[in-house]
Design an enzyme around this catalytic site. Structure first.
Site, short mmCIF file in Angstrom:
data_model
loop_
_atom_site.label_atom_id
_atom_site.label_comp_id
_atom_site.label_asym_id
_atom_site.label_seq_id
_atom_site.Cartn_x
_atom_site.Cartn_y
_atom_site.Cartn_z
N CYS A 1 29.56 -13.51 -31.44
CA CYS A 1 29.55 -14.16 -32.75
C CYS A 1 30.99 -14.37 -33.26
O CYS A 1 31.71 -15.21 -32.75
CB CYS A 1 28.69 -13.38 -33.73
N HIS B 1 23.97 -12.72 -31.18
CA HIS B 1 24.20 -11.27 -31.22
C HIS B 1 23.27 -10.59 -30.22
O HIS B 1 22.14 -10.22 -30.57
CB HIS B 1 23.90 -10.72 -32.62
N GLU C 1 23.36 -7.65 -29.33
CA GLU C 1 23.16 -6.25 -29.76
C GLU C 1 22.17 -6.14 -30.92
O GLU C 1 21.76 -5.03 -31.27
CB GLU C 1 24.51 -5.63 -30.16
#
Length: 247
Positions: free
Chosen positions: A103, A190, A192
């Site tokens: 990002c 993202h 994660e």
């Protein structure tokens, strides 16, 4: 700060921390390094956290790989810490250290290498979205259909640096995944962030989304787990390992 154990013969990875998740997610699940560790699971190598906002980054050539996190800051601010971090990332790329930007990290890396970041002319992108894969790459599972990822951003890499190739696009971002060089990648999404954290983002920003003409309830309903997107982190670690074996 070392995050997880590994064999002493392995070079540690560095997580370059450029910001924090929203407070609700941070209190529940920890900062970006914790989310990255959770996504990697048993594949997590030894990690060292480096806070780019609070202290100058050291030379990065001593790390086995580098992951640059997301941030609520904007690359367009050109803050001194951002410029300093960009210089360190350029050094790392010149030293052939594998890099992955997430990002904000994707945008920072793109800007550092000669690209241009601006507010996304297509507007805010948030929630679980589908990517169109444009080019085969070890970090992206070509068999995943649909290729779902979790996004939350208002800026985009609108001009690629020299030599970069777009690997995937989304409906609102034509450069959702980019390969900047032989061992350097950036993803606008993202990997994660799982469904729980993505839902937190949508719920916390519901009023803001409504003010921008977006349907927060619909976006929230469509939030999902994104195994192909999350696998990017594991595939990056595996690619670094393969690169070491090939030396």
């Amino acid at each position: 700060k070392v995050m997880s154990a590994s064999t002493e013969s392995d070079l540690p990875f560095a997580v370059v921390v450029t910001g924090e998740p929203i407070e609700r997610a941070r209190l529940r699940r920890g900062g970006y390094p914790s989310l990255i560790r959770d996504a990697l699971g048993s594949a997590a190598p030894r990690f060292v956290e480096l806070d780019a906002q609070r202290e100058p980054l050291p030379e990065l050539s001593t790390y086995g790989g580098i992951v640059v996190t997301g941030s609520s800051a904007s690359v367009t601010e050109r803050a001194p810490w951002m410029l300093a971090a960009e210089a360190r990332l350029r050094e790392a790329l010149a030293a052939r250290v594998p890099l992955l930007g997430l990002c904000f990290g994707h945008q920072l890396l793109g800007q550092a290498l000669g690209g241009r970041v601006e507010r996304n002319p297509n507007g805010r992108e948030i929630g679980t979205v589908s990517l169109q894969l444009l080019e085969a790459d070890p970090l992206l599972d070509a068999a995943a259909s649909p290729f779902l990822v979790n996004m939350t951003h208002v800026d985009s890499l609108v001009e690629l640096p020299p030599g970069a190739r777009v690997l995937a696009r989304s409906e609102l971002d034509p450069a959702a995944a980019v390969r900047f060089g032989p061992s350097a990648w950036g993803v606008q999404f993202h990997p994660e962030i799982d469904a729980e954290v993505m839902a937190d983002y949508v719920e916390v920003r519901a009023e803001l989304l409504a003010s921008e003409g977006l349907d927060a309830r619909q976006i929230r309903q469509e939030v999902a787990e994104t195994p192909a997107g999350r696998a990017v982190l594991r595939r990056f670690v595996a690619e670094v390992a393969r690169g070491r074996e090939g030396r």
